[in-house]
Design an enzyme around this catalytic site. Structure first.
Site, PDB file in Angstrom:
ATOM      1  N   ASP A  53      -1.656   9.706   3.762  1.00 39.17           N
ATOM      2  CA  ASP A  53      -1.678   8.461   4.540  1.00 39.17           C
ATOM      3  C   ASP A  53      -3.047   8.317   5.205  1.00 39.17           C
ATOM      4  OD1 ASP A  53      -0.832   6.076   5.637  1.00 39.17           O
ATOM      5  OD2 ASP A  53       0.254   7.001   7.305  1.00 39.17           O
ATOM      6  N   LEU A  54      -4.093   8.474   4.418  1.00 32.72           N
ATOM      7  CA  LEU A  54      -5.452   8.412   4.964  1.00 32.72           C
ATOM      8  C   LEU A  54      -5.821   6.973   5.287  1.00 32.72           C
ATOM      9  CD1 LEU A  54      -7.895  10.312   5.541  1.00 32.72           C
ATOM     10  CD2 LEU A  54      -8.844   9.492   3.368  1.00 32.72           C
TER      11      LEU A  54
END
Length: 277
Positions: A120-121
């Site tokens: 979930d960058l």
């Protein structure tokens, strides 16, 4: 607001992610400030704790994982820094933007070299410390990188996000490419950026066109295997004292604002003594 577990005090809400909320709190027995994360999913607690337990410099240190008040909690190192989402307040020069981009590449290369993926960058999950270190927060899925993507955020998720068998690290690279473009130019790339020769990157950081283009290949099999390849592609400018001072100042102001807001809330509820430092 969620009550923090016994043994911790002076909790201040400092953030929320896809899987829970985070508080800055004092661990009474150890006499230290920690980040307390309340998790909504037990599997996520185990997965994130497994990654933090690796002791990677790009992740906060893990102190404990436990259950309290009907939830799973992770106690971890409190990192004083500035979220990348708020980087625009610094009005970075082109050179300083490249310094920040390099720091993010190093952090992701470290994570990938350990066999982990983020999942979930995005700028909200990236914390910049005054000394130039980047910490990655709110990991979105399995620390082993073997599980399907579950937490990728709209706007930064790879095209294959959620597909069975997707390679988590290659999906990370798509998110990394978008974020690097945003750091360097101030915006994520438009849909026709590649076809038009990456005009915004060309204007500010032409040496980044090739690596960013490689990260943003639609077909994940055409992307590099991990962020480690970028270490060979980009120069290292080093950090600067002036940038360190600016990051520290903004981080201090941000924390002071959150502490003041919490103190005002407590006073408004007749709990003035709890508002005292």
């Amino acid at each position: 607001m969620t009550a923090i577990p016994a043994g911790y005090s002076r909790g201040v809400h400092i953030g929320a992610g896809a899987f829970g909320e985070v508080f800055r709190a004092r661990e009474d027995a150890a006499g230290r400030w920690v980040a307390l994360k309340r998790l909504r999913l037990s599997d996520q607690a185990r997965s994130e704790a497994a990654a933090l337990a690796g002791g990677l410099p790009c992740l906060p240190a893990l102190y404990a994982i436990f259950s309290a008040r009907g939830s799973d909690w992770i106690s971890m190192e409190y990192v004083h820094g500035l979220p990348l989402r708020e980087l625009s307040c610094l009005e970075l020069s082109e050179t300083d933007a490249i310094r920040v981009a390099q720091g993010l590449v190093r952090a992701m290369a470290t994570l990938h070299a350990f066999g982990c993926a983020h999942g979930d960058l995005k700028p909200e999950n990236i914390l910049l410390e005054p000394d130039g270190r980047i910490r990655l927060l709110d990991l979105g899925f399995s620390a082993t990188g073997a599980a399907a993507i579950t937490g990728a955020s709209a706007g930064y998720a790879a095209p294959e996000a959620g597909s069975k068998g997707a390679d988590p690290r290659r999906s990370d690279l798509w998110s990394l490419g978008l974020t690097l473009h945003e750091i360097l130019t101030g915006a994520r790339p438009g849909s026709h950026e590649r076809a038009s020769g990456w005009p915004r990157l060309r204007a500010v950081a032409p040496e980044w066109i090739s690596p960013v283009a490689a990260l943003l290949m639609e077909d994940p099999c055409q992307r590099p295997v991990s962020a480690e390849f970028l270490l060979r592609e980009i120069p290292d400018l080093g950090w600067s004292a002036a940038l360190a001072e600016r990051v520290e100042g903004e981080a201090d102001r941000r924390l002071a604002g959150m502490l003041a807001a919490e103190a005002e809330r407590l006073v408004g509820r007749g709990r003035s003594r709890e508002a005292l430092p």
